[in-house]
Write an enzyme that holds these catalytic residues in place. Structure first.
Site, PDB file in Angstrom:
ATOM      1  N   HIS A 158     -12.369   1.788  -4.514  1.00 15.85           N
ATOM      2  CA  HIS A 158     -11.982   2.436  -3.254  1.00 15.85           C
ATOM      3  C   HIS A 158     -10.486   2.849  -3.411  1.00 15.85           C
ATOM      4  CE1 HIS A 158     -15.391   0.234  -1.484  1.00 15.85           C
ATOM      5  NE2 HIS A 158     -15.189   0.872  -0.576  1.00 15.85           N
ATOM      6  N   LYS A 162      -7.146   0.207   0.593  1.00 10.40           N
ATOM      7  CA  LYS A 162      -7.814  -0.882   1.121  1.00 10.40           C
ATOM      8  C   LYS A 162      -7.222  -2.241   0.660  1.00 10.40           C
ATOM      9  CE  LYS A 162     -12.935  -2.064   1.071  1.00 10.40           C
ATOM     10  NZ  LYS A 162     -12.935  -2.016   2.255  1.00 10.40           N
TER      11      LYS A 162
END
Length: 273
Positions: A158, A162
């Protein structure tokens, strides 16, 4: 024309919040009835359309969630665990359905949502995409078919911003693998490796997390044995797919009986027992 479903968006200034607002505005099946932000946010008291850099919408951003929920049927929530748990209880109090895309929840958070779901309809999913939810079914089937000579590793990547790891989707996939093998995920999960860890424990399900750049979301589930590997993969290339899934869930859950549902229910993919 059928009555439009009234949607409230919380965390409305975030990337997902803005996408939801844009898609709701463009939809003939729903209308935006409320916009919520955290107390002290700079958008509080402003017209949402103006705050987003466009024309006035008539929707005033508020930190009074109870007042905002009074005009809607469903609230969509991609925020943080504490805020989501609090909002779930409020939704149960006022009789509004709740679509939850928030990740990073503890067992206690989920138990609190279970309690709220006794009084209102809640759809909660670590990932709202059709592809990922199909992937969970495939992972469960493959895990059930292969014995523990096949090591299972969930590998996710990600963007740099995040804040939780493993991702909610990775945990969904790990749970699917554990369900396929008929074991409890907390008993077999390896969620971090550093230093001299020793050899891999047969039957354990490993998690590896990568963070960097603007990666939207990549998830691989690898089944590795001596002489071969099987990898099931999902790669997201457009963040709006999560907004589309959440809105599909909102239309489905409006006026649904109380209960704790997931995207397999929404998509009609829930396996029969």
């Amino acid at each position: 024309m059928e009555r439009q479903t009234g949607i409230v968006v919380t965390g409305v200034s975030g990337r997902m919040g803005r996408m939801l607002v844009d898609q709701i505005t463009a939809s003939p099946d729903m209308r935006l009835t409320g916009a919520i932000e955290r107390a002290g946010h700079g958008w509080i008291g402003q017209d949402l359309g103006t705050a987003m850099g466009g024309a006035a919408s008539g929707i005033i951003v508020t930190d009074d969630a109870r007042a905002a929920l009074g005009n809607g049927q469903v609230v969509i929530d991609f925020t943080a665990p504490a805020a989501t748990v609090s909002l779930a209880a409020l939704c149960a109090d006022v009789g509004v359905a709740h679509v939850i895309g928030t990740t990073g929840m503890s067992d206690g958070d989920i138990a609190a949502i279970d309690r709220a779901a006794e009084r209102t309809a809640i759809v909660r999913a670590g990932n709202m995409s059709l592809g990922v939810n199909l992937l969970t079914l495939l992972v469960k089937q493959v895990a059930a078919a292969l014995d523990d000579s096949y090591d299972i590793e969930v590998i996710e990547a990600h963007h740099r911003h995040k804040v939780d790891a493993p991702s909610g989707t990775a945990l969904m996939l790990g749970q699917a693998a554990a369900d396929g093998r008929g074991v409890a995920l907390p008993d077999v999960a390896d969620r971090g490796r550093d230093g001299i860890t020793g050899a891999r424990v047969p039957g354990h399900i490993g998690f590896s997390a990568v963070r960097g750049g603007d990666i939207i979301g990549d998830h691989d589930v690898m089944f590795a044995a001596d002489g071969e590997q099987i990898t099931l993969r999902h790669r997201a290339s457009d963040r709006s797919l999560f907004a589309r899934g959440a809105l599909k869930a909102a239309l489905w859950v409006a006026n649904r009986a109380p209960g704790h549902y997931d995207m397999l229910d929404v998509l009609g993919l829930k396996p029969t027992k």
